[in-house]
Design a protein around this motif. Sequence first.
Motif: not given
Length: 373
Positions: A43, A59, A63, A109, A243, A247
């Motif tokens: 973050t 965002a 991903y 996101p 990411g 993620y």
Amino acid sequence: MPSWKLRNAWLPNKRPTVNAAQPSYTRGFLLALAAAALFGVSTPLAKLLLGAIAPGMLAGLLYAGSGCGLLLWIGFRRLTAAPSGEAPLTRRDLPWLAGAVLFGGVLGPLLLMFGLAHTLASTASLLLNMESVLTAVLAWVVFRENVDHRVLLGMLAIVAGGALLSVQQFGLGGPILGALAIVGACLCWAIDNNVTRPISGSDPAQIASIKGIVAGCVNIGIALAAGQHFPAPLTLLAAGALGLAGYGVSLMLFVLALRSLGTARTSAYFSTAPFLGACVALLLFDEHPGLSFWLAGALMALGVWLHVSERHDHAHVHEAMNHNHRHRHDEHHQHDHDFPWDGKEPHTHPHTHEPLEHSHPHYPDLHHRHRHS
């Protein structure tokens, strides 16, 4: 009876006496903490990239990096003929997967990147604790997962901390909108967490890669349509790598933890991520949060402690069930095989659970989703 089937049969006087719940719980606890650590650090690092990448584009790249990196891993695994040992996704999993992609991969996101652009990184990190609260509320109210008084009190403490942060940032302009956007992202991820649980027995790399690729393409498309542009190559690679770790790998670990702990409790452990993120943010940025930040942090820490110190033990009944997931022949897996088996564990195949009544410490994992009176 063939020799291989006789070797695999569970005899009535050989039922295992070791409770399998505790090792499963410990493993789930560690997996959830590892997932939290990766996401928590991502973050404030994502905020560093916001200076060079527009929020919507970032965002999408986060991903996309997650999905592409995991797809390469799956391809490498197949080329080397290394079996994953995981059950593949099936057609009946698609509605759940679609919901996870929409809320967790597209809407969440976008709202987070907007919130980060209008909020202190340290405050944003603590506000992300709202995800565990909203996840637990949905798991309790909508999906009927058991939540006892300790978990409820923990949720209230985290809500109080989030409210305190929002009051600190009160205003009619960007700050309050940023805080609301982050809470909206938490709600999207809460929905994502709950709709991911029904498919948590499937291959986590497959789940995370599909989610990352689809969500990344959608978010990048939206960003390009809004006039945003791709960053410089090195910045693009940095976003992709962030990411993949924050993620992709984090989501894989989260899915594995869901199997052992259920949705509300996995999210409770995962709620340690914002504290780590907040600490990293204070080191990276010249931020000087006031007293309300530390009070909110204390309330959230209390809430997390109440969650992770909860224990659950009572007599319960397992109904007959058919499913497919990676498993060992433990207390809950006492079945024969209708195929030659080399005796290796864990292993994956469709299997049937016969009705069973017993008592031991447990959590709402793949095999303990019973109702409570």
